[in-house]
Design a protein around this motif. Structure first.
Motif, short mmCIF file in Angstrom:
data_model
loop_
_atom_site.label_atom_id
_atom_site.label_comp_id
_atom_site.label_asym_id
_atom_site.label_seq_id
_atom_site.Cartn_x
_atom_site.Cartn_y
_atom_site.Cartn_z
N UNK A 94 0.85 -1.19 0.00
CA UNK A 94 0.00 0.00 0.00
C UNK A 94 0.88 1.23 0.00
N UNK A 95 0.50 2.24 -0.76
CA UNK A 95 1.30 3.47 -0.82
C UNK A 95 0.43 4.66 -0.46
N UNK A 138 0.98 7.09 10.27
CA UNK A 138 0.13 7.32 9.10
C UNK A 138 0.39 6.28 8.02
N UNK A 139 1.66 5.92 7.83
CA UNK A 139 1.98 4.90 6.84
C UNK A 139 1.66 3.50 7.35
N UNK A 140 1.76 3.32 8.66
CA UNK A 140 1.33 2.05 9.22
C UNK A 140 -0.16 1.82 9.02
N UNK A 143 7.70 -1.18 9.30
CA UNK A 143 6.71 -2.02 8.63
C UNK A 143 7.05 -3.50 8.77
N UNK A 144 8.34 -3.83 8.74
CA UNK A 144 8.72 -5.23 8.95
C UNK A 144 8.22 -5.74 10.29
N UNK A 145 8.40 -4.93 11.33
CA UNK A 145 7.95 -5.33 12.66
C UNK A 145 6.43 -5.48 12.70
#
Length: 347
Positions: free
Chosen positions: A29-30, A229-231, A282-284
């Motif tokens: 998702x972007x 916000x990106x999460x 994001x990896x976490x």
């Protein structure tokens, strides 16, 4: 005022674009920012490459993928490494295989046929699909795409020969390759959108920079909020997306993971060490989602994720020893301390 004639100009900051799963990439998702929209609008209209600068993990690579998704164009990606040769962006030639075949004395009809040894690079595919398709493996031979997006990732990994080799291509928008008589590209060819990324590990030539539109990606506003916000783009509720009507992860988990990342970034600040960023965040989150996705009770799931993010973040965020960069054991010490803290929290 008439709207700009650009598919990017209609995007709004904060818009979330779903990036479809492909052979090369997982679904993602972007979330669009206004600088990304404006820079792509200019690069698209001017027909110039977009050079995207910023620290690792700020979404530079994903921007090319998101642009291809919006345009409906085919993405051709090449990641640069220190031994990368400039001509590989245009073509690869397997001289070793050809020599072996010649020495073997193969007399078959296909012996020493150019199509067995030449492979188009990302620029050949983007500027001359009609000729490139003849040299591609059968599984890659598709109908002419609507357009092409070229991603040249981490150009700063190579020396100055690579960006310098692009100067003529970017100026003329055409080049020659030996097995094709006619020039690749030219004024009648629809130009691709070229996205080039750099982590700024080395300076790029001034002549190359002059031929680029330049976007410097950096978090806007407070860093933890930017991360969250990106999460949310990956794990928050999205009303217009089937299957995402409900959030996949509690906001508290997103904020605590962001707060821990900020602490770890501050710990390495001023030590000239690479800092964890969006990619590690994001990896976490994806790991925490995978570990507890079978827990139906949202409250229990969030409690478990909050506990485990404390202990697991040490391995995802701490890439260097803060006290002594040569002492790798310090990471284990920090991890153990986080584990103790997590075990003391109420379940």
């Amino acid at each position: 005022m008439p709207p700009p004639k650009s598919p990017f100009a209609s995007l709004k900051a904060g818009t979330i674009t779903k990036l479809d799963e492909t052979v090369e990439y997982a679904q993602s998702w972007h979330q669009w920012s206004q600088p990304e929209i404006d820079a792509l609008t200019l690069a698209y209209a001017a027909g110039r490459p977009l050079l995207v600068r910023g620290e690792p993990g700020t979404g530079k690579t994903q921007l090319a993928r998101a642009a291809a998704q919006v345009l409906g164009w085919k993405l051709h990606a090449e990641t640069i490494h220190p031994r990368f040769e400039p001509h590989e962006l245009r073509f690869r030639f397997d001289a070793v295989k050809r020599l072996a075949d010649a020495q073997a004395g193969d007399k078959g009809a296909d012996a020493l046929d150019d199509h067995r040894y030449w492979r188009p690079g990302v620029l050949w595919k983007a500027y001359g699909w009609d000729s490139a398709i003849e040299f591609l493996p059968v599984v890659e031979r598709i109908a002419e795409p609507k357009g092409h997006v070229v991603l040249i990732d981490e150009i700063d990994k190579a020396d100055s020969d690579l960006p310098n080799s692009l100067l003529e291509v970017l100026a003329q928008r055409s080049f020659h390759v030996e097995p094709v008589a006619e020039p690749i590209g030219g004024p009648k060819v629809k130009p691709p959108l070229i996205v080039i990324t750099t982590n700024e590990e080395r300076d790029l030539p001034a002549a190359f920079l002059r031929r680029c539109i330049v976007l410097s990606l950096a978090p806007d506003g407070e860093y933890a909020g930017w991360l969250v916000a990106r999460g949310k783009a990956h794990f928050g509720a999205l009303e217009k997306v089937a299957g995402r009507e409900l959030a996949l992860m509690d906001d508290d988990v997103l904020w605590e993971a962001a707060a821990q990342l900020v602490k770890d970034r501050d710990a390495v600040a001023g030590l000239n060490l690479s800092k964890p960023g969006l990619a590690e965040y994001l990896d976490l989150l994806y790991a925490l989602h995978a570990l507890f996705e079978d827990e139906a009770d949202a409250g229990k799931r969030a409690t478990a994720q909050r506990k485990w993010l404390v202990r697991l973040s040490a391995y995802g965020y701490l890439k260097h020893s803060v006290d002594d960069p040569k002492n790798a054991a310090n990471q284990s010490t920090n991890a153990a301390e986080r584990g103790k803290t997590a075990d003391q929290e109420p379940r």
